[in-house]
Design an enzyme around this catalytic site. Sequence first.
Site, mmCIF file in Angstrom:
data_model
loop_
_atom_site.group_PDB
_atom_site.id
_atom_site.type_symbol
_atom_site.label_atom_id
_atom_site.label_comp_id
_atom_site.label_asym_id
_atom_site.label_seq_id
_atom_site.Cartn_x
_atom_site.Cartn_y
_atom_site.Cartn_z
ATOM 1 N N GLU A 1 17.873 -0.535 -18.434
ATOM 2 C CA GLU A 1 17.750 -2.051 -17.546
ATOM 3 C C GLU A 1 18.634 -3.643 -17.433
ATOM 4 O O GLU A 1 18.441 -4.403 -17.922
ATOM 5 C CB GLU A 1 16.544 -2.395 -18.749
ATOM 6 C CG GLU A 1 15.349 -2.087 -19.252
ATOM 7 C CD GLU A 1 14.168 -2.102 -19.985
ATOM 8 O OE1 GLU A 1 13.752 -3.567 -19.958
ATOM 9 O OE2 GLU A 1 13.336 -1.230 -20.225
ATOM 10 N N GLU B 1 10.300 -0.656 -27.428
ATOM 11 C CA GLU B 1 10.427 -2.161 -28.428
ATOM 12 C C GLU B 1 9.473 -1.957 -28.878
ATOM 13 O O GLU B 1 8.449 -2.845 -29.964
ATOM 14 C CB GLU B 1 10.019 -2.682 -27.276
ATOM 15 C CG GLU B 1 10.678 -2.955 -25.944
ATOM 16 C CD GLU B 1 10.374 -4.143 -25.193
ATOM 17 O OE1 GLU B 1 9.418 -5.443 -25.721
ATOM 18 O OE2 GLU B 1 11.208 -4.097 -23.844
#
Length: 360
Positions: free
Chosen positions: A273, A166
Site C-alpha cells: 500500500e 492488521e
Amino acid sequence: MLVLRTTRSCPVSLTFLFVLALALAACDSGGSGDEADDGPYPALRRQSSFPVGVAITTDHLGEPSYQQVIKRVFNSLSGEYEMKPATIWRGIGQYNWGPADLITAFAFRNDMRVHGHTLVWHSSTPAFIQNFRGTDEAFDAAVRQYITDVVTRYRLTVDAWDVVNEAFDDGNGQFRNTVFRQRMGPDYVAKCFQYAREADPNVLLFYNDYGTIWNRRKADAMFAMIDDFQARGIPIDGVGLQMHISHNWPAMADIQRVVDGIVERGLMVHISELDIKINPDNAITAPTPERLESQKQRMMYIVEMYRRIPARLQYGITLWGLSDKDSWLIDFEGRPDWPLLFDANLEPKPAYFGFLESLD
Ligand code: G3I
C-alpha cells in the site's frame, strides 16, 4: 482476449462466466498491456521484473482517462474497498459480487493480476458479523463459509489474498481484541489461513499490516506468529508491508530490517500500500521541487532495496492509489499531500521516473 487462469483445476460455474462476460462488456475499451508501448513515457509494467500494482476503485475504472493509465502502466490491481467484507458480505451466504467482479474483469481484459484485499479486517466488518447474535461455533462457521465462498469464486482470477489485515494492536503487540478474536479464540488468524487454503490449494496467502517497520513490538509479534505458523504447518506464503511512509521517515535501515526478517523465513514480500507523504509537517501548500526530489530519492531507495530480494520472493510493489488527488491520506491526515506517482492531471511525477531509473 479473455484469458482465464486455468492453471488451477477448479469448477468454473457458467454463472460466473456469464457474470464475467457481462462485467467485461461494462468495462473498458479493451486492449491489454501486450500492445506496443507507444505511450509518452515508459510503462512500469514493461520495465519491471516484478509486478507493479495500483489500488483503484470501480469509480475510477469507469473513467477512460484512469483506465488508459492503469492498464498501460500497471500489471496488478488491488481494490480500495471492493474486495473487502464490508462490500461483499451482505448476510450469511448472501454476497454483493458486483464491485469485485468489475475489478477482476478489468484485470483479465488487460492481462493484469488481482491481489485480493482482504478477507478479514476488523475495520471492514459488516454489522451483522460485528454484532453477531449466534454462538461462537456459528460465528466460526459463518467466517469459514465466507472465506470459502469468496476464495472459491475468485480461484481463477485472484492470485493472492490478504487473509487477515492488521490483526496486531499498535501498543502491546498482541492481537487486537476484535470480534474475530473474541468469537473464534486466540488462534483465529491461523484458522482463517487454513480456511482459505482449504478453499484453494494454489492461491497465495498473505498477512498484511502497517507499522511493522517502526513498531518493533508489532514486528516481533508478527514474526512470532509467522514462526509459530511455520512450526505448526499453518499455510502462509507472504507478508504485506503496507508502507504508508514519508519522504524522510522511517529510516531505510528499519525498512530493510523487516524485509530481511520476511526473506529469512522464505516468504514473499509485498509492498502492498505504498504512498510517500511529502507534507508530513504540514509545512507546504503545494509540492515543492525539493520535496518532490526527496520523494523520488525515497522511491529509488525502496525499489533498489526491493530488487535485492530473491526474485522468487518478489511478489510486487503496489501503490495505494493512482493520482495524488485521490489519496486516502488527504482526508485521513486532514492536510494537503501529494504521496503517489501521478499528479492530479494523471501526469507522472519525479517519483515515477525515479521508480523507472531504479529498474535499470
Ligand atoms: O465511492 C464509493 C461509492 O461509489 C460506493 O457506492 C460506496 C459504497 O460503500 O463506497 C464509496 O467508496 C468509499 C471508498 O473509500 C472510496 O475510495 C468507501 O465507502 C470507503 O469505505 C472506502 O474507504 C477505504 C478504506 O480503506 C476502508 O475500506 C479507502 O478507500 C481505502 O484507501 C482504505 O484503505 C486501507 C486499507 O484497506 C488497509 N490499510 C489502510 C488503508 C487506508 O485506510
